[in-house]
Motif scaffolding. Sequence first.
Motif, PDB file in Angstrom:
ATOM      1  N   PHE A   1       6.282   8.140   1.330  1.00 41.40           N
ATOM      2  CA  PHE A   1       5.651   6.822   1.307  1.00 41.40           C
ATOM      3  C   PHE A   1       6.662   5.698   1.048  1.00 41.40           C
ATOM      4  O   PHE A   1       6.501   4.592   1.566  1.00 41.40           O
ATOM      5  CB  PHE A   1       4.508   6.788   0.288  1.00 41.40           C
TER       6      PHE A   1
ATOM      7  N   TYR B   1       4.710   5.125  -5.721  1.00 43.21           N
ATOM      8  CA  TYR B   1       4.769   5.061  -7.180  1.00 43.21           C
ATOM      9  C   TYR B   1       3.795   6.057  -7.806  1.00 43.21           C
ATOM     10  O   TYR B   1       4.107   6.718  -8.801  1.00 43.21           O
ATOM     11  CB  TYR B   1       4.448   3.647  -7.662  1.00 43.21           C
ATOM     12  N   TYR B   2       2.599   6.144  -7.210  1.00 42.12           N
ATOM     13  CA  TYR B   2       1.604   7.069  -7.762  1.00 42.12           C
ATOM     14  C   TYR B   2       2.108   8.510  -7.693  1.00 42.12           C
ATOM     15  O   TYR B   2       2.060   9.248  -8.687  1.00 42.12           O
ATOM     16  CB  TYR B   2       0.277   6.939  -7.012  1.00 42.12           C
ATOM     17  N   TYR B   3       2.581   8.926  -6.508  1.00 38.27           N
ATOM     18  CA  TYR B   3       3.022  10.317  -6.359  1.00 38.27           C
ATOM     19  C   TYR B   3       4.272  10.611  -7.184  1.00 38.27           C
ATOM     20  O   TYR B   3       4.465  11.740  -7.653  1.00 38.27           O
ATOM     21  CB  TYR B   3       3.230  10.642  -4.883  1.00 38.27           C
TER      22      TYR B   3
ATOM     23  N   ALA C   1       6.296  11.183  -2.646  1.00 42.65           N
ATOM     24  CA  ALA C   1       6.723   9.820  -2.974  1.00 42.65           C
ATOM     25  C   ALA C   1       7.783   9.346  -1.982  1.00 42.65           C
ATOM     26  O   ALA C   1       7.750   8.193  -1.511  1.00 42.65           O
ATOM     27  CB  ALA C   1       7.258   9.764  -4.398  1.00 42.65           C
TER      28      ALA C   1
ATOM     29  N   TYR D   1       0.838  -1.199   0.000  1.00 33.79           N
ATOM     30  CA  TYR D   1       0.000   0.000   0.000  1.00 33.79           C
ATOM     31  C   TYR D   1       0.878   1.257   0.000  1.00 33.79           C
ATOM     32  O   TYR D   1       0.700   2.160  -0.826  1.00 33.79           O
ATOM     33  CB  TYR D   1      -0.914  -0.034   1.227  1.00 33.79           C
ATOM     34  N   PHE D   2       1.865   1.302   0.931  1.00 35.44           N
ATOM     35  CA  PHE D   2       2.770   2.452   0.984  1.00 35.44           C
ATOM     36  C   PHE D   2       3.569   2.585  -0.313  1.00 35.44           C
ATOM     37  O   PHE D   2       3.734   3.687  -0.850  1.00 35.44           O
ATOM     38  CB  PHE D   2       3.740   2.307   2.164  1.00 35.44           C
ATOM     39  N   THR D   3       4.056   1.445  -0.807  1.00 32.73           N
ATOM     40  CA  THR D   3       4.876   1.468  -2.019  1.00 32.73           C
ATOM     41  C   THR D   3       4.058   1.899  -3.236  1.00 32.73           C
ATOM     42  O   THR D   3       4.535   2.673  -4.078  1.00 32.73           O
ATOM     43  CB  THR D   3       5.499   0.081  -2.265  1.00 32.73           C
ATOM     44  N   ALA D   4       2.823   1.425  -3.318  1.00 33.82           N
ATOM     45  CA  ALA D   4       1.956   1.800  -4.441  1.00 33.82           C
ATOM     46  C   ALA D   4       1.664   3.298  -4.419  1.00 33.82           C
ATOM     47  O   ALA D   4       1.666   3.967  -5.471  1.00 33.82           O
ATOM     48  CB  ALA D   4       0.652   1.009  -4.385  1.00 33.82           C
ATOM     49  N   LEU D   5       1.421   3.855  -3.231  1.00 30.54           N
ATOM     50  CA  LEU D   5       1.191   5.290  -3.119  1.00 30.54           C
ATOM     51  C   LEU D   5       2.431   6.070  -3.545  1.00 30.54           C
ATOM     52  O   LEU D   5       2.328   7.112  -4.218  1.00 30.54           O
ATOM     53  CB  LEU D   5       0.821   5.660  -1.680  1.00 30.54           C
TER      54      LEU D   5
END
Length: 485
Positions: free
Chosen positions: A116, A102-104, A113, A96-100
């Motif tokens: 997270f 990547y998004y930012y 980024a 979850y943290f890693t995906a966020l």
Amino acid sequence: MDLLNEMILLMDKHAARQFKIYSGGESDDIQRKDHYLFDNIRRLGEKYDDEKVFKKLYAGTDKNAWYRLKGRLITDISQSVFMHQHQNNDNMLCFYFTALAYYYESVNAPRVALYFFKKGEDKAKEIENYGLLDVIYSQLTKLSREIPSLNPELYIKKRKENRVLLNRLSEVEDILAVFEYQMNTSQNLAGNTTLIPELLDSMLNEYTKDEELKQSPKVQFGIYFIVSHILLQNKNYPALTEYLVSTYDSFTEKKFFNKSNHQHKLQMLAWIANSTVANRDYQLSLKYAEILNEEMQAFEKIHYDLFEYFYYSIRILNYSKINPEKAISLLQEMSKIKSVQQNAYNAAFALLNLAEMYFTQKHFKQAIFTLNKTYGHDGFKSIDKYVQLRINIGELMIRFDMKEYEFIAYRIKQLYKDYKEFLSKPEAAKEIEFMQLIQKAAESPGTLRKPEFRAEALKYLETYSNEWTKEEVLFRYNEWLEMKL
């Protein structure tokens, strides 16, 4: 089983309610085709008819729309599960943290980024997820191009150190694979705990010289899982108890237990308590049940709901032998617990155990009332067909003891119809013959005293004598028949 069906049937009432709210409110209106499909699968379980629902929703004409509906439902369920469960699962929280992050990073917000990625790093280090750490350090190194104050050398160094740990993890997996193979192939090992340390020392010395690795929690926990599962499969409960107690004491002394592996600690305590029940050491089992309860309070009750059912079950098993009325009281209490009610399967089994306890204490009316309540419970549908049949046969025994002889013939006809497929198999011979015996006795209760019937019943018990020792399910009708002779 279809993937969608499996996902839905794995959801308890709480998860199902969360999905309904997430997907736009609770509604079973046919206008909400996704909810209609979802509710049908949950309600009908194994009896769900895919073709019937397809015809209801699309008049049996538009398969493409039907497949899109099912695909969309899988996506919505997946998102709901992730949204509601990631805080309770360390690996999901890492991703979850890693995906966020990547998004930012993708929307050109490097500082967000970074925040997270660092959150993901902390959690991944805590649970020893070195594979994900490798990904995070790679991304942090790249991120240093966007953030001048971020020193890439720091994360390059961390990545190199992490790769050493990854290599060691591969070595751990090699060790455990060899150990499991040797455990499975060594004759009589599963029945002899004295040989386990000998084999373990020999194997560890052969495959690694790294003393720190030998004693690492990863290796030791891996060995614990392998040994305990093999002893459990072999039903060698004395050896299992001895091994689990010594391992629990050793891990406690070495301070292996922490928040990240607390579930393993609770599992170990539950296994100790269960194996001591099997050894008929009821007081020792109750002692470990209370230790389990104390540990369930730790870390803000992080796994309390997961183990509450097992805590009650262990005590019920013990008291069913030493204080049956206390067991009945605990079962009544257990059926009202929220964590049990939210799991339909566990809730149904709590009712079934209560029905059997009423039966053994000759509270026949309460037993029948509780059985009827169980038959209508959602969780009953998910119980194995063979166990369902045994439960129904248990009802025949209760009806016989209540002298409701006419009902027995009627009920047996129903069972032959309801369980036609299973009763047509060779392995159902034991159940068929028992129903024939109880029907014969119900037609003429005096038959029980006749030599011909006694001989037939004793032959039946002798024919299946090897199977009775394996029985660990509800309603042992061999014992009931022996008492009638």
